[in-house]
Each structure stands twice: as structure tokens, then as C-alpha cells.
Design a protein around this motif. Structure first.
Motif, short mmCIF file in Angstrom:
data_model
loop_
_atom_site.label_atom_id
_atom_site.label_comp_id
_atom_site.label_asym_id
_atom_site.label_seq_id
_atom_site.Cartn_x
_atom_site.Cartn_y
_atom_site.Cartn_z
N SER A 5 15.93 12.01 -20.66
CA SER A 5 15.77 11.82 -22.10
C SER A 5 14.31 11.54 -22.40
CB SER A 5 16.62 10.64 -22.59
OG SER A 5 18.00 10.93 -22.55
N GLU A 30 17.17 15.94 -23.45
CA GLU A 30 17.34 15.35 -24.78
C GLU A 30 15.98 14.88 -25.26
OE1 GLU A 30 19.81 11.67 -26.81
OE2 GLU A 30 18.83 11.36 -24.87
N LEU A 32 14.59 12.34 -28.09
CA LEU A 32 14.99 11.31 -29.06
C LEU A 32 13.75 10.76 -29.74
CD1 LEU A 32 16.96 9.25 -30.34
CD2 LEU A 32 16.63 7.83 -28.30
N ARG A 52 16.98 14.53 -31.67
CA ARG A 52 17.79 13.45 -32.26
C ARG A 52 16.82 12.53 -32.99
NH1 ARG A 52 20.60 9.86 -28.22
NH2 ARG A 52 21.11 8.68 -30.10
N GLN A 71 18.90 3.66 -26.79
CA GLN A 71 19.64 4.67 -27.55
C GLN A 71 19.72 6.02 -26.83
OE1 GLN A 71 21.25 3.75 -30.52
NE2 GLN A 71 20.55 1.79 -29.68
N ALA A 72 18.97 6.16 -25.74
CA ALA A 72 18.93 7.44 -25.03
C ALA A 72 20.27 7.74 -24.37
CB ALA A 72 17.82 7.42 -23.98
N SER A 73 20.58 9.02 -24.23
CA SER A 73 21.85 9.45 -23.64
C SER A 73 21.82 9.42 -22.12
CB SER A 73 22.19 10.86 -24.11
OG SER A 73 22.29 10.92 -25.51
N HIS A 74 20.63 9.52 -21.53
CA HIS A 74 20.51 9.60 -20.07
C HIS A 74 19.71 8.40 -19.53
CE1 HIS A 74 22.11 13.55 -20.70
NE2 HIS A 74 21.03 13.95 -21.36
#
Length: 542
Positions: A5, A30, A32, A52, A71-74
Motif C-alpha cells: 500500500s 493500492e 491511499l 483511495r 487505514q491501508a489495506s495491506h
């Protein structure tokens, strides 16, 4: 192959953000962007590039970046500022790391663009910063304008060779303006940390900064830019200390506690400290404890009662004090489900309204200067370890409201009259400042996080995720202190300055099995240098 991310924070970055995003598109799974409510085209550009986009109030670079990471997905984070971009060489290296992740963190060498020219000299080069890391092993720490990624004690870090390109200053005026702005922020940070500014320190640091940048780091090889940068770095150092001296001068009378950040807080709404008092079905002892807080020399604090499931009698005591309106009390309670002190403490921490937290128990009567001493000694990067004198059951029962009002439980003559056995620990009751300081220095007892009398910064406690809810009775407080020390917070002994008397009562929840369990947890914390508990305020690590 790991998933990465890319995390970027922004505020009015329409001139830079597209370059930054495009440089990470090939390496990031991702992208962000956490924005502080920009008023230009930043949001439009980010959305057009498929990122995002989250809006979040800015409360400092460190805190904003930690929020973005959370808040990161990874779990694998590539952290960039909007005015930075990966070079082609660095992009290639990150792709290689992505396919074969070996270390916990990776440092980038930052190359600054100064007024249109790349800068290979002065203190601005090379700047090595961790920007690619496993968020389970590291997080943003430091002051809110000098934030850096710090990894866990046993984490492994490698430096990549490619450059992280940074468009730092476009004009000389921009650099000069930043010197003024950042020197003010730095002076305030130093003030809150309790750092001082003398003439010798000011002259020495300023001179050394120029010499180091211009001669040792070969700034002279960059011509006029090298000289100007070295000069402005030295100027920043001088002005920072000058502003620090000014802060102490103007606040010496207005603010008695220089280490507590209350300059922008209305006195009627923001307490200097939150005193968290734990209790469980000891209503008479809680009453006597709260009497002690009614007669404190410092009045600007709140009481958070962390109640581990007490019954109606305790509720009546708390209502009694609320009706008297002598204390600002918040009652945090959960149902009785066995020993859950750590759980209720974590809930109380989240209910606190101050940056500074003082912890004690509902069976400990504080001396009248208890809160004042903790606040006066508060210092960034430090927790304070106070002391107590344990009373017999007979003396504990005899203490009356008037005794507490007149400070009698802290006087040797009164204790002797009531047949409290004499021990060397009576030295803790001395009220002579010089002797208190002397005893604090020479004591061989190491400062520890003790639930009956300890204080620290809320940000530090939250940074290690509060109390470990796996802990039962027996050293549960010290385990938090050990993680704080692993995190870099130092303990300071004030056991002869901040004093309470400990009332006697039985402890049916004390068992050998809980002590053995807690000792195993504490041993692992010390051995692995752990900072974070996965079962604390947050139930899983970010």
C-alpha cells in the motif's frame, strides 16, 4: 510476492501529487491518499488517477501518517510525501523487494532538488529514511515535525541504492519562510519536552551546524547554494533556541507547568491531568481516597474512576461526591466478570480528556501535593514512578475526613500515636524538597510502572496499545511499564516526592497461577523487547 500500500498525506498539493502518484503506480497494489481538507484540485487529481481518497483532520505529521498507515489495506507500506517521487532506479529496486521481501524495513536515500538543482552536498545529502516497511514491525514516531519511522528492536533494515527524489524548495524565499515557521514549531516542541536554552548551547549548536554542513559535509562544493543552505540551517538552529528562551520568559508566570501543553486550552474545559482511580467493591477505601483528592493543592484535574464491576455501595459513594460537586468525576464501569482490571483501565484511558494521565488505586490516599508533583515533573519521553507507605488495617480503619483534611496520615507523630510500626519507609513522608530530591537520586530502586502511583503521557500509553488484557493480578502494571521502556520512554523516580498511603485490605484474587502466567508474559516482553500488545486498547495490531 507481497502486496504494497502506497500511503501519501496531502494538503493543497495540486502541483506535486500527480508526479508522486504516477511514480508508485507500477509498484503499489493500492494507493491511499489521506487529505487534510484541501481547497485546490488535489482531490480531483487523486480521484482521476484511481486512488483511495480519505479526508482526515490534520493534528501533526506523525499522527496523520500513523492514521494513514492504519487505514491501508495491506501490511507492507510505501510511505511518501506529496512532493516526493521514486526515481527509475529506486522503482526497479522496490519491485525486486516486492518479489523477494527479506527485511522488515528499507531505507531510501533522499535526493533534494533545491531551487531547480539537485543537491549532493551539505547536511541535506544523503538523507536516509525508512519509507518501505512492515507496519507490524514499525510505526511513525518522534515529534510532529521531525517524524521518522522507527522499527521494533529486533527488526532488520536494509538501505536501497536508488534515490527518492524530493522537490524541497523552489525559491530561496520558500526556504527562508520555512526557517521561521519550523523554528517556532521546534521551539514549542522543545518547550513541552522541558529542554532549556542557554547562551553557550545557542552559540555552540549554531556554529557547529554551519561547520558540519559547509565543511564536513562539503557544502562548499555546491557553490552559493551550499553556502546559503548551511547558513540557513545554522540560522534555524539559532532562532529555534532564541524562541525557546522567549517561551520560557513569557510563560514563567502564566503557566506554572512548562512541560504540559495547555497554552491553547481554555482552563475551564481542559484538565491539566486525568487521574485514573481503579476500584472494586471497596467503597469505604474509595471514599477516603476521594477525600484526599478534594484537598489537592492543584485543582485543575479530572477523576476517572475505573470500576471493575463494583456493586451498589460503590455507586452510592460516587454519587455522594458528585452531589458535593467538589471533584470532576467520570465513572467508567463494566459488569463483574472476574478480575478484569486491565480491561477497565483501557476503557478509562479512552474516557480521559487530558494529554497527561496519573494512575492510582481506590485504596491509596494521596498527599495534598500528589497531583501537583506529578504535573510539575511531567516531561516528554518520561514516565514518573511515585511511592507509597503501606498502613496496617487498624490505622487504615481509624482515618477520618478531618484526618485527611489536615494531612495527618502523612505525619510520623500521628502514625506513631496510632501504632503504625516504624520502618525506614517513613522517609517517604518527608516534605523537605531538598531531601526528597536527594532520596529520589540515591535510591537503588529502579523506577517502575506501579498502578498505585505512576503517571505518563497518553500518547505514549496508546502507542504501546495500553494495558495487556491477558494479564491477571500480579505485575500487570509493570508489564505496561516494560513495554513503554522498550518503546523508548524512560522511567523517572519520584517515590519520595509524590506519595500516597496504601490502605490495607485482603486480596482473594491473588493466586500463584496468575503470578506464574504474568511472569511468563513479562519475561517474553523483556526477552523480545516487545512494545505492542495485541490484546490491549486495540485488539489486533495495525
Amino acid at each position: 510476492m507481497v502486496k504494497i500500500s502506497a500511503v501519501i498525506i496531502t494538503l493543497n498539493e495540486e502541483k506535486n501529487i500527480e508526479r508522486c502518484i504516477r511514480s508508485v503506480q507500477r509498484v503499489a497494489d493500492e494507493i491511499l491518499v489521506v487529505d487534510s481538507f484541501s481547497t485546490d484540485r488535489t482531490e480531483e487529481i487523486c480521484q482521476n488517477l484511481g486512488t483511495r481518497f480519505i479526508k482526515h483532520k490534520f493534528e501533526g505529521f506523525r499522527d496523520q501518517k500513523n492514521f494513514a498507515v492504519s487505514q491501508a489495506s495491506h501490511d507492507y507500506i510505501l510511505a511518501l510525501d506529496a512532493d516526493e517521487a521514486l526515481s527509475v532506479e529506486l522503482e526497479r529496486e522496490v519491485l525486486q523487494v516486492k518479489c523477494n521481501w527479506k527485511f522488515d524495513g528499507y531505507k531510501f536515500i533522499r535526493l533534494n532538488n533545491y531551487c531547480g538543482k539537485w543537491l549532493f552536498h551539505t547536511d541535506m545529502y544523503p538523507e536516509k529514511r525508512i519509507r518501505l516497511f512492515d507496519r507490524r514491525k514499525g510505526r511513525w514516531q518522534g515529534a510532529n515535525i521531525h517524524e521518522v519511522v522507527k522499527m521494533d528492536h529486533n527488526a532488520k533494515v536494509q538501505t536501497l541504492k536508488g534515490h527518492l527524489l524530493h522537490w524541497r524548495y523552489q525559491t530561496y524565499e520558500e526556504h527562508i519562510d520555512e526557517v521561521n515557521r519550523y523554528s517556532t514549531i521546534s521551539a514549542q516542541e522543545y518547550y513541552y519536552q522541558g529542554k532549556k536554552s542557554g547562551y553557550i548551547k545557542m552559540i555552540f549548536h549554531t556554529t557547529w551546524r554551519f561547520i558540519h554542513s559547509y565543511f564536513i559535509r562539503t557544502g562548499f562544493l555546491s557553490g552559493f547554494n551550499g553556502f546559503l543552505i548551511s547558513f540557513l540551517l545554522a540560522k534555524h538552529c539559532f532562532v529555534k533556541y532564541a524562541k525557546l528562551r522567549r517561551l520560557y520568559k513569557i510563560n514563567r508566570k502564566r503557566q506554572p507547568y512548562p512541560f504540559v501543553n495547555i497554552l491553547n486550552a481554555p482552563a475551564s474545559f481542559r484538565p491539566l491531568a486525568s487521574v485514573i482511580v481503579t476500584t472494586y467493591n471497596q467503597p469505604e477505601w474509595l471514599r477516603k481516597t476521594l477525600w484526599g483528592f478534594e484537598f489537592q493543592t492543584e485543582k485543575q484535574f479530572e477523576i476517572i474512576i475505573a470500576d471493575d464491576g463494583s456493586g451498589e455501595a460503590t455507586m452510592q459513594v460516587i454519587d455522594e461526591f458528585k452531589k458535593r460537586n467538589t471533584l470532576n468525576i467520570t465513572h467508567v464501569w463494566h459488569p463483574d466478570n472476574g478480575f478484569q482490571k486491565c480491561q477497565i483501565l483501557n476503557k478509562a484511558i479512552l474516557h480521559s480528556n487530558s494529554d497527561y494521565l496519573i494512575f492510582t488505586d481506590g485504596d491509596c490516599i494521596p498527599r495534598n501535593d500528589f497531583v501537583e508533583v506529578h504535573i510539575k515533573n511531567a516531561k516528554q519521553g518520561v514516565f514518573l514512578s511515585g511511592g507509597y507507605l503501606k498502613l496496617t488495617k487498624n490505622v487504615s480503619d481509624k482515618i477520618s475526613f478531618d484526618d485527611v483534611k489536615n494531612g495527618l496520615p502523612f505525619k510520623y507523630s500521628w502514625l506513631k500515636k496510632n501504632k503504625q510500626p516504624f520502618t525506614y519507609k517513613f522517609l517517604k513522608l518527608t516534605q523537605k524538597p531538598f531531601l526528597q530530591k536527594f532520596l529520589n537520586v540515591i535510591t537503588t530502586t529502579k523506577p517502575t510502572w506501579n498502578g498505585h502511583n505512576v503517571s505518563g503521557w497518553k500518547t505514549d500509553i496508546i502507542a504501546v496499545n495500553g494495558y495487556n488484557e491477558d494479564m491477571q493480578y500480579g505485575g500487570l502494571d509493570r508489564e505496561l511499564g516494560e513495554r513503554l521502556m522498550n518503546y523508548g520512554v524512560k522511567g523517572k523516580q519520584i517515590r519520595y516526592s509524590a506519595v500516597c498511603v496504601h490502605l490495607d485490605h485482603p486480596r482473594p484474587y491473588r493466586t500463584k497461577s496468575t503470578w506464574d502466567k504474568n511472569n511468563r508474559i513479562r519475561k517474553e516482553v523483556r526477552r523480545k523487547k516487545l512494545q505492542w500488545t495485541s490484546n490491549g486498547i486495540i485488539k489486533s495490531k495495525i
